[in-house]
Motif scaffolding. Structure first.
Motif, short mmCIF file in Angstrom:
data_model
loop_
_atom_site.label_atom_id
_atom_site.label_comp_id
_atom_site.label_asym_id
_atom_site.label_seq_id
_atom_site.Cartn_x
_atom_site.Cartn_y
_atom_site.Cartn_z
N ASP A 239 -12.85 3.99 -1.15
CA ASP A 239 -13.80 2.87 -1.02
C ASP A 239 -14.65 2.81 -2.28
O ASP A 239 -15.53 3.66 -2.50
N LEU A 240 -14.37 1.82 -3.12
CA LEU A 240 -15.13 1.58 -4.35
C LEU A 240 -15.80 0.21 -4.31
O LEU A 240 -16.17 -0.35 -5.35
N SER A 241 -15.98 -0.33 -3.14
CA SER A 241 -16.49 -1.70 -2.99
C SER A 241 -17.95 -1.80 -3.41
O SER A 241 -18.69 -0.82 -3.49
N SER A 242 -18.36 -3.05 -3.66
CA SER A 242 -19.75 -3.38 -3.98
C SER A 242 -20.27 -2.60 -5.18
O SER A 242 -21.28 -1.92 -5.13
N ALA A 259 -2.29 6.77 1.00
CA ALA A 259 -3.48 5.96 1.29
C ALA A 259 -3.31 5.19 2.59
O ALA A 259 -2.28 4.55 2.82
N GLN A 260 -4.33 5.26 3.41
CA GLN A 260 -4.36 4.50 4.66
C GLN A 260 -5.45 3.42 4.65
O GLN A 260 -5.35 2.43 5.36
N LEU A 261 -6.48 3.67 3.84
CA LEU A 261 -7.60 2.73 3.77
C LEU A 261 -7.95 2.51 2.30
O LEU A 261 -8.30 3.46 1.59
N LEU A 262 -7.84 1.24 1.83
CA LEU A 262 -8.11 0.91 0.43
C LEU A 262 -9.12 -0.24 0.43
O LEU A 262 -8.78 -1.38 0.77
N ILE A 263 -10.37 0.06 0.04
CA ILE A 263 -11.45 -0.93 0.08
C ILE A 263 -12.01 -1.07 -1.34
O ILE A 263 -12.65 -0.16 -1.87
N LEU A 264 -11.76 -2.22 -1.95
CA LEU A 264 -12.15 -2.44 -3.35
C LEU A 264 -12.93 -3.73 -3.53
O LEU A 264 -13.14 -4.18 -4.65
N GLY A 265 -13.38 -4.34 -2.44
CA GLY A 265 -14.00 -5.65 -2.52
C GLY A 265 -15.35 -5.67 -3.18
O GLY A 265 -15.97 -4.66 -3.48
#
Length: 1278
Positions: A239-242, A259-265
């Protein structure tokens, strides 16, 4: 004690185990720890039990009296962090999470050399992490989340070699991520989210080969995704979002196989999502919202484990790939405002597990695919704000689990479907083209709570429609064509908000409506409701907001309204309410907004208004209120905003204008500290302007015009820095304008002082106020020279747009410095004693459109450059000695030669100016010649035979014809157009049909010539009479796609009074539209009383045209207000908008009216065909005043259409019944472009239709013509 005993004591000490000594010390330390806890809290009651040993206390674990674990998690201690904890040298596990400890961590924590687990999360700890903390080399877990730690992470963190978990989220840690983190080879869990970290992610983090969880979201991290992330192959969640990450997503991201969860928004990523994303076979959630991504790869369909996909808020500008249908495990799909186009892929119907689909705010078109009928698990569908069309599908009833469906702001048409869905809570289909009546089965889904159908074309009544809606809390039907009475059963439903405005509801307000126990908000504005407000209104004690504006309510405001103690917003403007304002109203002590304007209320303003302590907006204007303004009126405006003030449209408005108020302005006005706009104009107020006005800290505009005020115009001297508008005209103010006015009013934009008795000179500082745009000092006794120049240290106001100094005693010259006012568009200094020659710099005022220098003593040459000011529409030089009286002289023979001016007066700069004019003239001639060649060429092409294209049932095509060959046109592909938007099948018309029917476009057949095309009367071969419009400048449509988009827009517009499009034709650059021909003539015929008209149009009908037409323009711009003003002038004068005498106003109707008014000929303005009637003439005078306001040159001075309609309704005779006005959503979609043309082509006495040139605000901005019926008249009975 003897030596022997002493020796034995020494032996005992030496051979006593150290653990026993430590245990003894730990027991003592536990007692110290207990001292930090307040006795009696109950959570650690056994700590204060004298029969229990410390190692038996809850949360304490000992091994042989040595403390090895302290766990006080979630015990609310709320005390400073106990420094004695550092004395437990054998402590392995310390958990103080959620204890409420505060303060900084002590350095003594570094003494816990055996500590393996440290959890201090969810406290109120502050300061930087102590350096000693990094010396805990046995530490495996350090959890410090949700505190107030600051400072930076130290490079010394590299000493924590055994650390597996580091979590410091939700703090205020700043600085860069230390590269030394990369040396923690055993780290499995790293959570840094919600801090103030900056800089880039160090590449050394790629060494964390054991890392499973990485969360650095909600920081200020910049740069690109660090290259080392691909080496972290064990990562399960990222998680590298925000943050502020940029650049493309690396293709190597496909190497994160686990990877099961990739959050880059919510970063600045651009480019396409890499195709390698499809290699993440275990990925369950991919979240990329709020970036700048532009492409979606087909391989997204390979993410077979994916359960959640969020690509909202991107710039894709592409279609959603059909491979999305391969995601069989997908449960949540969010693509809100993602820039997606094309159709919704039908393959989406294969995603049977979908629970949520959010496509809000995209550009999807076409119908909802039928394949989606199989999504039986779906709970929420949101397609609001797209271009979807067709009917709302009936098969939605298959979605048995559906709870919320949002279909608003599309182009859906047809009837409302019946959806018997037992779990449906929200149905939203507003701003579409739905038609027909509301089905009585609408609430077969008895769980329905929110129904939003506003801004459609729904008709019929609602007498039974919602009876079954037993759980309905929100009902919004605004902006439809519903009629009939408002049903009383609404009070039996659990409604919280009821929005029925902008319909055709009639009858009285139902008595039972006010018996509801749940309604908080009722809006019934813009209907045709009649009768009194019922006394039973007081029963609705829960009511907070009530709006019944612009109806025909009459009678007094009921006293029972005072029982509405929760009321915060009450708006009843634009009705026919009469009588006094009831004292009981002021028992509604939560009122924030009160608007009773434009009624017939009389009596005085009660002093009980002081009870409204939260009042933030008060409008009592345009009534018949009398007596003095009560001093107590400012009680509400003296306090802070009410919690409900978010619903206030005009914060700080106090409007008492246009009443019959007398007496002085109360000095207590200074207590209205929250006021931003004070409007007291149009009363009979007397006395002086109170200096206390200068103490209002937030006031931006003050209106005091049209009263009988006396004394100085500015009775205070301290700067009023927020004031931007001050209007004091038409009073009896005297004295001079203060010399320091520029310092007193430093941000003044508009100043109106006309028609007073001011004397003295015009202060130099006034025209030098930087923000000044409007200055009217006309009709005073000011003298001296007009100071158009400023001191050297201060530049002139380049913002000044209007200056009116007419009818004063100004003298002296008009110098060249007037050119400093580069934005000046209105200059009127007529009827003064100005002398000298006119400065040539007048010609530099390129924005000038109104110039009146008449009745002065100017002499010498007139600067002929004035004739070259493009926008100048009115100029008057009469009553001087300059050889020029108006713009008509610009074309006179000899002007600007020897006869027009003295060449000796020209200096060298004048010769340069003349040379420039000559160059510009030559260039203009060249441009005209080029345009002439283009015009002749186009005319030649247009004169050749044209071929009209037949319209099939599903396609609009352009076929190759001989005409195409002559025009050099090659064969083009058929044009796709959704003909389902048209109510009737389009006619098949050939080129020969059109040419024969119009006799090759003979002038004999012309029935109208608008701004965008010429209309011809014609008869088709089968005898059908039609009107054919040949659009001007077909090349401006920039291709067929844009033209067809406009065609579909026309097809959407359906209305009972709208004449439908019958057919169209595209050939080369030509565009033709074919409509039904209306037999009853045009407004021009009825208004001008031509030979083919039966009789001239009477005044009552003309007034109704004004009112009805105004009510269709609630969203008009200021430009449309001007055009509407021209229409009113046509109706008043019977004259066309152009073709007036040049010497009487510049050749146009607006200028002619101004000229007539300026010369005292008001009585000669009105159409002589109208019978003389005192009542009618009074109405006409009021309409004339409104028309003049609409046609002022400065857009910011023009009223809104809402204000215009209010004024016109006040001019309407009371004995007339309510007008029948149809306001459709389609009318709100269009901005009127050329209303002058419109009204010349409008049917009136037997109105059926109107030819109107419009510019559509949705879709391409090309102009098309629609035949639209706007008026249904109900005459007053004789």
């Amino acid at each position: 004690m003897g030596p022997h005993c002493f020796f034995i004591l020494i032996l005992l000490i030496c051979f006593t185990p150290s653990s026993a000594l430590a245990g003894h010390n730990d027991i003592n330390t536990l007692f110290k720890l207990r001292d930090t806890v307040t006795e009696g809290k109950g959570f650690l009651r056994d700590w204060f039990d004298s029969e229990k040993g410390p190692c038996s206390w809850s949360g304490i674990t000992c091994v042989e009296h040595t403390v090895v674990e302290i766990d006080l998690s979630s015990v609310p201690i709320y005390a400073p962090f106990p420094s004695c904890v550092g004395l437990f040298q054998s402590l392995a596990r310390l958990n103080f999470s959620g204890c409420g400890f505060s303060g900084e961590l002590p350095d003594a924590l570094g003494n816990l050399h055996n500590l393996e687990q440290l959890d201090l999360s969810h406290n109120q700890l502050t300061g930087a992490l102590p350096v000693s903390l990094y010396g805990l080399k046995t530490l495996k877990e350090m959890v410090l989340d949700n505190n107030f730690f600051s400072g930076q992470l130290s490079p010394a963190i590299a000493q924590l070699k055994y650390l597996k978990k580091l979590s410091v989220s939700s703090n205020s840690i700043s600085g860069a991520i230390p590269p030394e983190l990369g040396s923690l080879q055993n780290l499995e869990f790293l959570d840094l989210h919600m801090n103030a970290l900056n800089g880039s992610i160090p590449a050394a983090l790629g060494n964390l080969s054991q890392l499973l969880h990485l969360d650095a979201s909600q920081n200020n991290i910049c740069g690109s995704i660090f290259p080392g992330i691909t080496a972290m192959t064990n990562l399960v969640t990222v998680d590298l979002s925000s943050n502020a990450l940029v650049g493309p997503l690396p293709r190597e991201i496909g190497q994160l196989q686990n990877a099961q969860l990739l959050i880059l928004g919510h970063n600045g990523f651009n480019g396409s999502i890499p195709e390698e994303i499809g290699e993440l076979k275990l990925l369950e959630a991919l979240e990329l919202p709020g970036c700048k991504l532009t492409g979606i790869p087909w391989t997204v369909g390979d993410l077979r484990s994916l359960r959640k996909l969020d690509i909202s808020g991107n710039d894709f500008d592409t279609e959603l790939p059909a491979s999305i249908g391969k995601l069989g495990n997908l449960t949540r799909l969010s693509a809100r405002s993602a820039g997606l186009t094309g159709n919704i892929p039908r393959q989406l119907g294969n995603c049977k597990k979908l629970v949520l689909v959010d496509f809000n705010g995209n550009s999807f078109s076409g119908p909802i695919p039928e394949e989606l009928a199989g999504l039986e698990a779906i709970v929420t569908l949101d397609v609001q704000g797209n271009n979807l069309s067709g009917h709302i599908p009936e098969w939605i009833r298959n979605w048995a689990n559906l709870r919320s469906i949002y279909l608003g702001q599309n182009m859906f048409n047809g009837p409302l479907p019946v959806l018997p869905l037992q779990h449906l809570v929200i149905f939203s289909a507003e701003t579409n083209m739905l038609s027909g009546s509301i089905p009585g089965e609408i609430c077969q889904a008895n769980s329905l709570q929110s129904l939003r159908l506003h801004n459609n074309n729904l008709n019929g009544n609602i007498m039974k429609a919602f009876k079954g809606c037993k759980n309905l809390t929100e009902l919004n039907l605004q902006g439809n064509h519903l009629h009939g009475e408002i049903p009383h059963y609404l009070s039996e439903l659990p409604l919280v908000t009821v929005e029925l405005s902008q319909n055709n509801f009639t009858g009285r307000l139902p008595e039972k409506l006010w018996e509801s126990s749940t309604i908080l908000e009722i809006t019934l504005s813009y209907n045709k409701l009649t009768g009194p407000i019922p006394e039973s209104i007081g029963r609705l004690s829960s009511l907070q907001r009530l709006q019944i504006d612009s109806n025909y309510l009459e009678g007094p405001i009921p006293r029972s309204i005072g029982a509405l103690r929760n009321l915060t917003n009450l708006s009843l403007w634009g009705n026919r309410l009469s009588g006094n304002i009831p004292l009981e109203l002021f028992n509604c002590r939560n009122l924030v907004t009160l608007d009773l304007s434009s009624n017939n209320l009389s009596g005085h303003i009660p002093s009980a208004i002081s009870h409204l302590t939260f009042l933030n907006s008060l409008n009592l204007s345009s009534n018949q209120l009398s007596s003095a303004i009560p001093a107590e009126i400012c009680v509400g405006f003296g306090s802070a905003a009410h919690p409900d003030s978010e619903f206030v449209q005009h914060h700080g408005l106090l409007d008492l204008s246009y009443n019959r108020l007398t007496g002085h302005i109360p000095t207590a006005i200074k207590n209205c500290v929250m006021i931003t706009v004070l409007n007291l104009q149009g009363n009979m107020l007397s006395g002086t302007i109170p200096p206390e006005l200068g103490e209002l800290p937030n006031v931006t505009t003050i209106y005091l015009s049209h009263n009988t005020l006396v004394g100085p115009m500015l009775p205070w001297s301290a700067p009023l820095v927020q004031l931007q508008g001050l209007f004091l005209s038409n009073n009896h103010l005297d004295g001079s304008i203060p010399a320091e006015i520029g310092q007193i009013l430093p941000k003044m934009e508009k100043l109106g002082l006309s028609s007073n008795a001011l004397t003295g000179t015009l202060p130099e500082s006034l025209l030098c106020i930087n923000y000044l745009t409007y200055l009217d000092i006309s009709n005073n006794s000011l003298s001296g020279q007009i100071p158009f120049s400023c001191p050297q240290e201060k530049a002139a106001s380049s913002s000044l747009i209007l200056f009116n100094g007419s009818s004063n005693h100004f003298s002296g010259n008009l110098d060249e410095s007037i050119s400093n006012f580069t934005q000046l568009s209105f200059l009127d200094i007529h009827n003064n004693s100005l002398t000298g020659s006119l400065p040539f710099s007048l010609s530099d005022l390129s924005y000038l459109n109104y110039l009146d220098l008449s009745s002065n003593d100017f002499h010498g040459p007139a600067p002929c450059g004035i004739c070259n000011i493009v926008g100048l529409t009115f100029a008057n030089f009469s009553g001087n000695h300059i050889g020029m009286s108006g713009l008509a002289d610009c074309v006179a023979e000899g002007f600007c030669t020897g006869k027009g001016f003295d060449r000796k007066a020209l200096n060298s700069s004048g010769r340069v100016r003349r040379a420039a004019i000559i160059c510009v003239s030559i260039l203009t001639v060249i441009i005209v010649l080029v345009l002439l060649v283009v015009y002749l060429k186009r005319k030649l092409l247009r004169s050749r035979p044209l071929a009209l294209v037949p319209v099939s049932k599903a396609k609009a095509t352009i076929e190759p014809t001989s005409s195409d060959e002559l025009l050099g046109k090659k064969f083009r592909e058929p044009l796709s157009i959704n003909l389902a938007t048209f109510e009737h099948a389009l006619l098949r018309v050939t080129a020969d049909d059109i040419q024969k029917a119009t006799e090759n476009f003979s002038k004999v057949h012309i029935i109208g010539d608008g701004g965008f095309g010429t209309v011809y009367r014609a008869a088709l071969p089968e005898g059908r009479r039609v009107a054919i419009k040949r659009l001007h400048g077909g090349h401006q449509f920039q291709g067929d796609r844009e033209f067809l988009a406009e065609m579909e827009t026309i097809g959407k517009v359906k209305h009972p009074n709208l004449v439908p499009l019958l057919g169209y034709c595209v050939c080369g650059d030509e565009r033709f539209l074919i409509y039904e021909y209306m037999e009853n003539g045009s407004l021009e015929m009825w208004l001008r009383n031509r030979a083919d008209a039966i009789e001239a149009l009477g005044w009552p009908d003309r007034l109704k045209i004004c009112i009805e037409y105004g009510q269709t323009m609630k969203s008009s711009t200021k430009g449309d207000v001007y055009s509407f003003g021209v229409v009113m002038l046509e109706l008043l004068t019977g004259r066309p908008p152009t073709g007036q005498e040049e010497g009487e106003g510049g050749g146009n109707l607006v200028g002619w009216v101004r000229w007539m008014m300026a010369h005292g000929k008001e009585d000669e303005l009105f159409d002589p065909c109208l019978p003389v009637s005192s009542v009618w003439r009074e109405q006409m005078a009021r309409v004339l005043a409104i028309a003049q306001d609409c046609t002022v040159d400065e857009p910011w001075k023009r009223p809104t259409m809402l204000e215009v309609v209010k004024g016109l309704k006040m001019a309407e005779p009371i004995e007339c019944g309510p007008l029948v006005v149809t306001v459709t959503k389609d009318m709100l979609l269009v901005a009127v472009a050329v209303l002058v043309t419109v009204m010349r082509e409008t049917n009136a006495a037997h109105v059926q239709a109107v030819v109107i040139d419009v510019t559509f605000s949705s879709g391409p901005k090309q102009a098309l013509m629609i035949w639209q019926g706007l008026f249904k008249h109900i005459r007053c009975s004789d």
